[in-house]
Design a protein around this motif. Structure first.
Motif, short mmCIF file in Angstrom:
data_model
loop_
_atom_site.label_atom_id
_atom_site.label_comp_id
_atom_site.label_asym_id
_atom_site.label_seq_id
_atom_site.Cartn_x
_atom_site.Cartn_y
_atom_site.Cartn_z
N TYR A 38 0.82 -1.20 0.00
CA TYR A 38 0.00 0.00 0.00
C TYR A 38 0.87 1.26 0.00
CZ TYR A 38 -3.85 -2.97 1.68
OH TYR A 38 -4.81 -3.93 1.82
N ASP A 48 -3.59 5.86 7.62
CA ASP A 48 -4.03 4.65 6.93
C ASP A 48 -3.18 3.46 7.40
OD1 ASP A 48 -6.05 5.75 5.29
OD2 ASP A 48 -4.55 6.51 3.90
N LEU A 52 -4.59 0.09 9.23
CA LEU A 52 -4.49 -1.25 8.66
C LEU A 52 -3.71 -2.19 9.58
CD1 LEU A 52 -3.99 -0.47 4.89
CD2 LEU A 52 -5.78 -1.90 5.89
N TYR B 59 -10.37 -2.26 -1.52
CA TYR B 59 -9.25 -2.97 -0.90
C TYR B 59 -8.05 -3.05 -1.84
CZ TYR B 59 -12.67 -4.80 2.45
OH TYR B 59 -13.63 -4.93 3.40
N ASN B 61 -4.89 -2.86 -4.31
CA ASN B 61 -3.72 -2.01 -4.43
C ASN B 61 -2.84 -2.44 -5.60
OD1 ASN B 61 -2.50 -4.30 -3.49
ND2 ASN B 61 -2.20 -3.54 -1.42
N PRO B 142 -12.15 -0.79 8.26
CA PRO B 142 -10.74 -0.53 8.59
C PRO B 142 -9.76 -1.08 7.55
CG PRO B 142 -11.61 -2.30 9.96
CD PRO B 142 -12.76 -1.76 9.18
N LYS B 143 -10.22 -1.92 6.64
CA LYS B 143 -9.27 -2.53 5.71
C LYS B 143 -9.17 -1.81 4.36
CE LYS B 143 -9.94 -7.08 7.74
NZ LYS B 143 -10.62 -8.36 7.56
N VAL B 144 -9.84 -0.68 4.18
CA VAL B 144 -9.78 -0.01 2.88
C VAL B 144 -8.36 0.47 2.62
CG1 VAL B 144 -12.17 0.74 2.92
CG2 VAL B 144 -10.40 2.25 3.81
N ASN B 145 -8.02 0.61 1.31
CA ASN B 145 -6.64 0.98 0.99
C ASN B 145 -6.33 2.42 1.35
OD1 ASN B 145 -8.16 2.09 -1.09
ND2 ASN B 145 -7.64 0.43 -2.49
N ASN B 146 -7.23 3.35 1.05
CA ASN B 146 -7.02 4.72 1.50
C ASN B 146 -8.35 5.46 1.45
OD1 ASN B 146 -7.18 6.68 -0.98
ND2 ASN B 146 -6.06 4.88 -1.69
N ARG B 147 -8.33 6.67 2.02
CA ARG B 147 -9.59 7.43 2.14
C ARG B 147 -9.46 8.79 1.49
NH1 ARG B 147 -10.26 5.43 8.39
NH2 ARG B 147 -11.39 3.52 7.91
N SER B 199 -14.80 -7.81 3.66
CA SER B 199 -13.65 -8.58 3.17
C SER B 199 -13.92 -10.08 3.24
CB SER B 199 -12.40 -8.23 3.98
OG SER B 199 -12.46 -8.82 5.26
N LYS B 200 -14.94 -10.46 3.99
CA LYS B 200 -15.22 -11.90 4.08
C LYS B 200 -16.42 -12.32 3.24
CE LYS B 200 -12.75 -12.18 8.33
NZ LYS B 200 -12.72 -12.17 9.78
N VAL B 204 -15.47 -9.61 -2.64
CA VAL B 204 -14.05 -9.39 -2.92
C VAL B 204 -13.60 -10.09 -4.19
CG1 VAL B 204 -13.44 -8.99 -0.51
CG2 VAL B 204 -13.22 -11.27 -1.46
#
Lengths: 317, 567, 303
Positions: A38, A48, A52, B59, B61, B142-147, B199-200, B204
C-alpha cells in the motif's frame, strides 16, 4: 512397532512446535511487511498505515500474535489473507488439487521411467546404454530447472509451436482432456527430467549391490532364469530403499515446484507461496509453512517405518 | 488520483515480483476506422501477467485490478483522453458554473444527479443512497486501501433517490473524480449494508457494479471470466462481446508469445524493450499511450544522513554547478532511443499531461558543457579522473528500485556518463518496498534524506495539486518531527511556495495553471531534478480485437463496451 | 598429511591406515576418466574467470549504447547484451562471482556442519540430542521456501549475504555425516589408545577423529558446490539474488529472459556456463565418491 510409531509421533510434537515458532519469527522479522504494497501509493497516509496495522492485528506484541495464530490454527481457523481477504484454508484448497495433479503426474512418470531404466543400467552395467544413461542423468542433474523450462518453452512452445506455453488449460476448453494433457506435457517434462536421474542412480546402485549378494548366487545356482532373477529377487530387494525415497518425496505433492509453476504459470501451491512471500502475506505463508513442515516430518516417519517393515533386518527399539 | 495510486502500486509490485515494471515512451496505437459495423458476440481473451488478489475496489492495491474492473465497475464520472471530466452515472459534472459546486467560505458543496433508471448488474436500482453508502463504508471499513477525498467529506445528504449533496470540509478541487472510475467505484448498498465485514464476502472476488460486464467466474491463479451484464444501461446494444476472459500468464514474455500464437487477443503491459517484437508482427497492434507518469532522478541538496537537516548543504550536490553538470551529462534522448526503443519523450516537469502540463525543456545533453561547468566551478580532475574541490571528492551514490530491469539498465549507463565528466557514482539499490515505502519507519531513503541521487517515477492525477504541493513546497520537507512531506530534494524557494499556495486557494483553472507554471519554472531553475522521460502505457492486442481507444487517464480496458472481434 | 607422516611411532597404526587409504583413493579417482576431464574443465573455467582482465579486452561494466544486441561475431564471440557489453567478458566476470559464491557458501556450510557434527558426535548425550533436533528442524523446512524468505528478508543481496544464506541452509547433511563418523570412530582402538595415553579432547578430535572423517566431508563439499551454484542462479533468476551491476550467471539469465526474442544468445550462453561448471563439479564429486566413499547414497533436494 506400534509403540515405536507412537513414540516418534510424540517426539515430533516439540519439533513441530519449534518449527512453527521459528517460521513465525522469520516472517515477522522480514522487513517491508504486508503494508509495503500500500505504501507506494501517494494517497496512503500514516493514519491509513496505523489503521491497517490494527485491522490485521499487527499492532499486538509478537508473542500475543503467535499465540492467537497457533490457537486458531489448531482449531482449523487459519486466518485470512491480507492481500485477497480469502480464508487461507480456501486459498490452499483452490491450489492444492492443481499441485497434486501436476506433482502426482510427475511422481508417476518418474517412477515409470526410473524403475525400468534403473534396472536396465544395473543389469547391463558398463554397457553403452548404461554410459548414455549416466551421462544424461548427470546432464539433467546439472541443469538449473528454470533454464531447462525456458529452453523447453523456446523449443516446443515458441519455435515448433507444438505445445502451449503455460497455464493448465485453454480458456473455454477446460473440459477437453486433450487440451489439458497438452498443457501438462512441458512442466511434467521439466520436472521429470530433473528428478528421474536421481532415482535411476539410486536404483542402479542398490540393484548392483543386491545382484552381488549371496542369495542371488544361490537363486542363480537353482537355475532360475535371469529374467525371473532380476524381476523377482533383485528388484524386490533393491526396491526397499526406493520406497523410502519415494516416501520422502511425498511432501512435494503439497509443496509443489515453485520455479516450474512460476515459469509455466501453473496455479499451484508454489506460486501461492511465491505471491504470498513477495507480498508478506503472513497468514498464507504461515499456513503453507506449517503444513509443509508437518508433511516433511510425517513423511520422514513414514519412510523410517516402511523401511523397517520391508527390511526385516531393521529392528525398532 | 486513482491513476497515481494504480501506477505507483504497480511499480512497487512489479519490482518485487519477477517481471519488469511498466514504463513510458512515445508511439501511437492504431484506433480502428470510424465507419465499421461492429460484430456482435464472441469471447475476447486478455492475458495478464499478474493476478488480482482481490477485485473489491476499496481494498485493491494493484494496477491489474483496475484492468479487470474497468469492465465491471463504474463511478459517477471519468476522464477523457483530453483530460476533460465527463459524467458516467451522473447526468452532468457539477461545476461552479452550472451551480453544482458551491464554495462556502473554506468549504465546498457538490450536488450529484444520477441518471434515471440505472440498475446494478443484479437488477437492483442504483440510488443516491449508494453514493452515501460508498462514502460511509470507506470511512468505516478498517481494511480499505485509502480514504483520499472521502476524509474531506463532512456529510452527504440524499434529498431524493437520484440526488446526493456532498458537503466537503475544505475546497477539495479534485472532487469530480472522488466518486469516479473503478477505485474508488460506486458500491451497492443493498448487498453490502448488512455485512459486518465485506472482506469476508463474495464481493471481494465478484464485485457487483454497473459496467458493461459482470464477473461470472474467478478461478484463482488461472482466469477471471466476465460476461455481458444484461442490466447495463447501454444494453441490449452494448457491449458487443459476450465475454471477456482475463487469463493469468506467468510473465509478459509468455503473454507476447501467446498473443503471437493467437492464443489470446490482447495483453496488459509490456516493457519498452519488448515493443519491437510486437511492432514487427503485422497481425498485432501496439497500444502505446502517453501517461502522466514521469521518470525522474532527484538530487539531494541537503546532507546525506538520517533525518537530515533541511538547511544543511550536501558537500557535492549542494553546489548548483554540479547539479547543472549532472543534467548536461544525462543523455535523455539516447536512453529513450536505445533502452526505451523510442517509447517515451524527454521529461520536462512533474506534470506532463493535462491542463496544467509544463513543457519547457531542460538543457540538452552536452558532455563538453558539463565538463566546462565543473572546471569553472573549481572541481578539478584528480589522477584517477574523478574531480574534487576543497578536499571533497565528487563521489555520489545512485539508488533506485532493485529488480526493475529498465531502471537498472538506465542506471548503469548514467554511471558511465557521469564518470566521463569526473563524477564517480556508485549504485546502491533497494527493493521498492523500502525505497518507495513513503514512510520513515519503513526507512524510505527519500524521507530520511539518506540518498544522493535517486531514480523513480511518480504520476500526478489530473488535478496536479496533490503532486505539486506535497513535493515542491518548502514546508513539506520531511523531518524527524513531521515525516509526512514529500519534498525529497529539500527544495526551498519562496517564489515557488507562494505560487503553489495561490494555486491551491482557488477553483479558477487559468489562474491555477499560471501559478503551477511559475512553481515548476522555479523548480527547474534550481536543477534539483533531472526529468528523465515521460512514460507511456504499453499494451498490445491482435488486430482482430477492435473498438479500442486510447485514453491517457485510464487503463486500456476502459472502453470494453465498444470492443468487438472481427477477422 | 605431511605433518602426520613425519612423526611415526606411537601413532603409527592410525597414520599408516589413512595413508594407504588416500593412495588407494587417488588410484581409484584417476581411473574415473570423466572426473579427470571435469577437473580440467573446471580449472580452465576458474582460471579464465580469474584472469578475465587479461583474457578479454573489454570492460564488463562499460556500456555502449550504439552496440546493443549484437549477435555473436568474431569481435564479440558471444554477442553483446542490452547495454552493448561483451557477453563473453560478462560471463567470465560473472563466473568469478558464481564460482566464488558456490565455493564460499560450501565453505560456510562445511565449517558449520563439521563443527556441529563434531560436537554432537564427540560429546553425545544431551548436546547431541539438542543439535540433532536442530538438524531435524532445519530439514523440516522446505528449502526453497526458506531461501525465498531469506531472499525477501535480505532484499538487495550482496555476495556476502548470498554466501551466508546458502551456507546456513545447507550444513545439515555434513553435520550428520561427521556425527556418524565420530560416533563410530570414537570407540575404535586407536582413539581409545590415544585417550589412555592422556591426549585431550582437542587433540583427539583434531588429530584422530577429523582426519579419519574427511572422506565423506570432501564428497559432500564437492557436490555441495554444484548445488550452491544452482541455488544462487535460481535465487537470482527469481530476482532475489545478487543485484546488478555485479554480474552473476544467474542474474545475467534473468536479464536475458525479456530479450529472448531479440537476442536468444543472451539466455543460452550464461545457462551453458552454469551447466558446464555444475556438470564438471558433479562428475568430480562422483569420482571422489567412488574413490573415497563408495557406499554413500545421494539425496537430492526438491526443485
Amino acid at each position: 512397532m506400534g509403540r515405536y510409531v507412537v513414540r516418534r509421533l510424540i517426539q515430533a510434537l516439540p519439533l513441530l512446535f519449534a518449527i512453527s515458532v521459528v517460521s513465525f519469527a522469520i516472517l515477522k522479522f522480514t522487513p517491508g511487511g504486508p503494508l509495503a504494497a500500500y505504501e507506494g501509493n501517494p494517497d496512503f497516509t500514516e493514519a491509513d498505515r496505523l489503521r491497517l496495522e490494527k485491522a490485521f492485528g499487527l499492532d499486538q506484541p509478537l508473542p500475543v500474535q503467535y499465540l492467537a495464530w497457533i490457537g486458531n490454527f489448531l482449531r482449523l481457523d487459519w486466518g485470512y489473507s491480507f492481500a485477497s481477504h480469502q480464508p487461507v484454508l480456501q486459498l490452499i484448497g483452490e491450489r492444492l488439487p492443481n499441485t497434486i495433479y501436476l506433482m502426482g503426474t510427475v511422481f508417476v512418470v518418474v517412477l515409470l521411467l526410473a524403475i525400468p531404466i534403473g534396472v536396465m543400467t544395473a543389469v547391463k552395467q558398463y554397457s553403452v546404454f548404461d554410459h548414455a544413461v549416466t551421462g544424461a542423468t548427470f546432464a539433467f542433474l546439472s541443469t538449473p530447472t528454470f533454464w531447462l523450462g525456458l529452453l523447453l518453452i523456446i523449443v516446443f512452445g515458441l519455435q515448433l509451436r507444438w505445445l502451449p506455453l503455460g497455464g493448465m488449460s485453454t480458456p473455454g476448453l477446460e473440459q477437453d482432456i486433450g487440451d489439458r494433457v497438452r498443457h501438462l506435457i512441458l512442466p511434467v517434462m521439466t520436472l521429470s527430467l530433473v528428478q528421474v536421474g536421481g532415482h535411476v542412480r539410486y536404483l542402479r546402485a542398490s540393484m548392483l549391490e543386491t545382484i552381488g549378494q549371496d542369495f542371488m548366487r544361490t537363486a542363480r545356482a537353482k537355475g532360475l532364469s535371469e529374467r525371473v532373477l532380476v524381476l523377482r529377487h533383485a528388484l524386490k530387494n533393491a526396491a526397499i530403499p526406493l520406497v523410502t525415497i519415494v516416501a520422502l518425496d511425498l511432501p512435494e505433492l503439497f509443496v509443489g515446484a515453485l520455479v516450474t509453476e512460476q515459469i509455466f504459470g501453473w496455479p499451484g501451491m508454489g506460486r501461492l507461496f511465491w505471491d504470498a512471500a513477495t507480498r508478506s502475506d503472513y497468514p498464507v505463508l504461515q499456513g503453507i509453512l506449517a503444513v509443509s513442515s508437518t508433511l516433511i516430518v510425517l513423511s520422514n516417519l513414514v519412510a523410517d517405518v516402511l523401511y523397517g517393515y520391508l527390511d526385516p533386518r531393521i529392528r525398532f527399539s | 488520483m486513482k491513476r497515481a495510486l494504480a501506477l505507483i502500486s504497480a511499480l512497487a509490485f512489479a519490482a518485487s515480483a519477477c517481471a519488469p515494471a511498466p514504463t513510458g515512451g512515445g508511439a501511437t496505437g492504431a484506433p480502428t476506422g470510424p465507419a465499421e459495423a461492429p460484430v456482435r458476440g464472441g469471447t475476447a481473451i486478455v492475458a495478464i501477467w499478474q493476478e488480482p488478489s482481490t477485485l473489491a475496489p476499496h481494498y485493491a492495491n494493484q494496477t491489474v485490478t483496475d484492468i479487470v474492473n474497468y469492465g465491471v465497475l463504474e463511478g459517477l464520472a471519468e476522464t477523457t483522453n483530453e483530460g476533460e471530466y465527463v459524467p458516467t452515472l451522473a447526468t452532468r459534472i457539477p461545476t461552479v458554473g452550472n451551480g453544482g459546486a458551491v464554495v462556502k467560505g473554506t468549504k465546498l458543496d457538490v450536488t450529484w444527479e444520477l441518471k434515471p433508471g440505472l440498475k446494478w448488474s443484479d437488477g437492483a436500482p442504483v440510488t443516491s443512497a449508494d453514493i452515501k453508502f460508498t462514502w460511509e463504508i470507506t470511512m468505516k471499513d478498517p481494511k480499505v486501501n485509502n480514504r483520499t477525498g472521502f476524509s474531506e467529506i463532512e456529510s452527504i445528504d440524499t434529498p431524493n433517490e437520484l440526488t446526493a449533496v456532498v458537503h466537503y470540509k475544505s475546497i477539495y478541487a479534485p472532487y469530480p473524480l472522488n466518486f469516479g472510475g473503478t477505485s474508488p467505484a460506486l458500491m451497492p448498498k443493498h448487498l453490502l449494508e448488512k455485512e459486518a465485514d465485506i472482506s469476508k464476502t463474495e464481493y471481494v472476488r465478484k464485485p457487483i457494479g454497473t459496467g458493461p460486464f459482470k464477473v461470472a467466474d474467478f478461478k484463482a491463479g488461472d482466469s477471471i471470466t466476465l460476461e455481458k451484464n444484461p442490466n447495463y444501461r447501454g444494453a441490449p446494444d452494448k457491449p458487443y462481446l459476450d465475454k471477456i476472459v482475463f487469463k493469468s500468464v506467468p510473465s509478459s514474455e509468455v503473454a507476447i508469445a501467446q498473443l503471437k500464437a493467437g492464443e489470446v487477443h490482447a495483453m496488459w503491459n509490456l516493457t519498452e524493450s519488448q515493443t519491437p517484437e510486437v511492432e514487427k508482427e503485422p497481425k498485432l497492434a501496439l497500444q502505446a499511450v502517453p501517461g502522466p507518469s514521469v521518470e525522474r532522478m532527484e538530487l539531494n541538496t541537503a546532507k546525506n544522513e538520517e533525518f537530515t537537516d533541511p538547511n544543511s548543504v550536501h558537500p557535492v550536490l549542494g553546489d548548483i554547478e554540479v547539479r547543472k553538470a549532472i543534467l548536461y551529462a544525462t543523455p535523455k534522448q539516447q536512453l529513450i532511443d536505445k533502452l526505451l526503443f523510442g517509447k517515451g519523450k524527454p521529461g520536462t516537469s512533474p506534470v506532463s499531461q493535462g491542463w496544467a502540463a509544463y513543457r519547457e525543456p531542460q538543457e540538452a545533453y552536452d558532455q563538453k558543457k558539463a565538463n566546462e561547468t565543473l572546471d569553472k566551478a573549481g572541481w578539478a580532475k584528480g589522477g584517477d579522473g574523478i574531480r574534487s574541490k576543497g578536499g571533497v571528492r565528487a563521489s555520489l551514490t545512485l539508488a533506485t528500485t532493485s529488480g526493475n530491469q529498465l531502471r537498472e539498465r538506465v542506471q548503469q549507463v548514467l554511471v558511465d556518463e557521469y564518470k566521463a565528466i569526473g563524477i564517480e557514482v556508485k549504485i546502491q539499490n533497494q527493493p521498492s518496498s523500502v525505497i518507495l515505502s513513503g514512510s520513515c519507519t519503513g526507512k524510505d531513503p527519500r524521507k530520511l534524506g539518506t540518498f544522493d541521487m535517486l531514480i523513480y517515477a511518480s504520476s500526478p492525477g489530473i488535478d496536479p495539486h496533490s503532486t505539486i504541493f506535497p513535493r515542491y513546497h518548502s514546508k513539506n520537507i520531511p523531518t524527524r518531527a513531521d515525516c509526512s512531506g514529500q519534498n525529497y530534494t529539500r527544495f526551498k524557494d519562496p517564489v515557488a511556495d507562494k505560487a503553489i499556495e495561490e494555486a491551491g486557494a482557488t477553483l479558477d483553472q487559468d489562474k491555477r495553471k499560471q501559478a503551477y507554471a511559475t512553481a515548476m519554472k522555479q523548480l527547474n531553475a534550481a536543477y534539483v531534478i533531472v526529468w528523465l522521460y515521460d512514460r507511456q502505457d504499453l499494451d498490445a492486442r491482435s488486430v482482430e480485437l477492435r473498438g479500442w481507444k486510447a485514453n491517457t487517464w485510464q487503463r486500456f480496458t476502459w472502453n470494453t463496451e465498444d470492443w468487438y472481434l472481427k477477422k | 598429511m605431511a605433518d602426520i607422516a613425519l612423526k611415526p611411532g606411537a601413532l603409527a597404526a592410525p597414520v599408516a591406515k589413512p595413508r594407504s587409504q588416500w593412495r588407494l583413493a587417488a588410484e581409484r579417482f584417476m581411473a574415473h576418466r570423466l572426473a579427470l576431464v571435469s577437473i580440467f574443465v573446471l580449472v580452465a573455467l576458474a582460471l579464465l574467470a580469474a584472469a578475465a582482465p587479461l583474457v578479454s579486452p573489454y570492460d564488463p561494466e562499460r556500456t555502449r549504447l550504439l552496440d546493443i544486441y549484437e549477435p555473436p561475431s568474431p569481435v564479440h564471440p558471444f554477442g553483446t547484451d542490452s547495454l552493448g557489453r561483451d557477453l563473453a567478458t560478462r560471463i567470465l566476470y560473472g563466473g568469478r562471482v558464481s564460482l566464488a559464491v558456490g565455493f564460499l557458501a560450501v565453505t560456510v556450510a562445511i565449517s558449520f556442519g563439521t563443527f556441529v557434527g563434531m560436537v554432537a558426535g564427540y560429546y553425545g548425550r544431551w548436546i547431541d540430542s539438542v543439535l540433532m533436533r536442530l538438524v531435524d528442524m532445519m530439514y523440516s523446512f522446505p528449502r526453497l521456501f526458506l531461501l525465498i524468505l531469506f531472499g525477501v528478508f535480505f532484499k538487495g543481496m550482496t555476495v556476502t549475504v548470498v554466501v551466508i544464506v546458502l551456507g546456513l541452509l545447507s550444513w545439515m547433511t555434513t553435520s550428520r555425516l561427521v556425527r556418524a563418523q565420530f560416533l563410530s570412530l570414537k570407540e575404535r582402538e586407536f582413539v581409545v589408545a590415544a585417550r589412555m595415553i592422556g591426549a585431550g579432547d582437542r587433540r583427539i578430535i583434531l588429530r584422530h577423529l577429523l582426519p579419519n572423517s574427511l572422506a565423506p566431508i570432501i564428497v559432500a563439499a564437492t557436490l555441495g558446490v554444484a548445488s550452491a551454484i544452482i541455488s544462487e542462479s535460481t535465487l537470482s533468476f527469481l530476482g532475489l539474488g545478487i543485484q546488478p551491476p555485479t554480474p552473476s550467471w544467474g542474474n545475467m539469465l534473468r536479464d536475458a529472459t525479456s530479450d529472448m526474442d531479440k537476442a536468444p544468445w543472451l539466455a543460452v550462453f550464461p545457462g551453458l556456463a552454469i551447466f558446464l561448471a555444475v556438470v564438471s563439479i558433479n562428475f568430480i564429486g562422483d569420482g571422489l565418491r567412488d574413490a573415497l566413499d563408495p557406499r554413500h547414497v545421494q539425496r537430492r533436494e526438491g526443485a
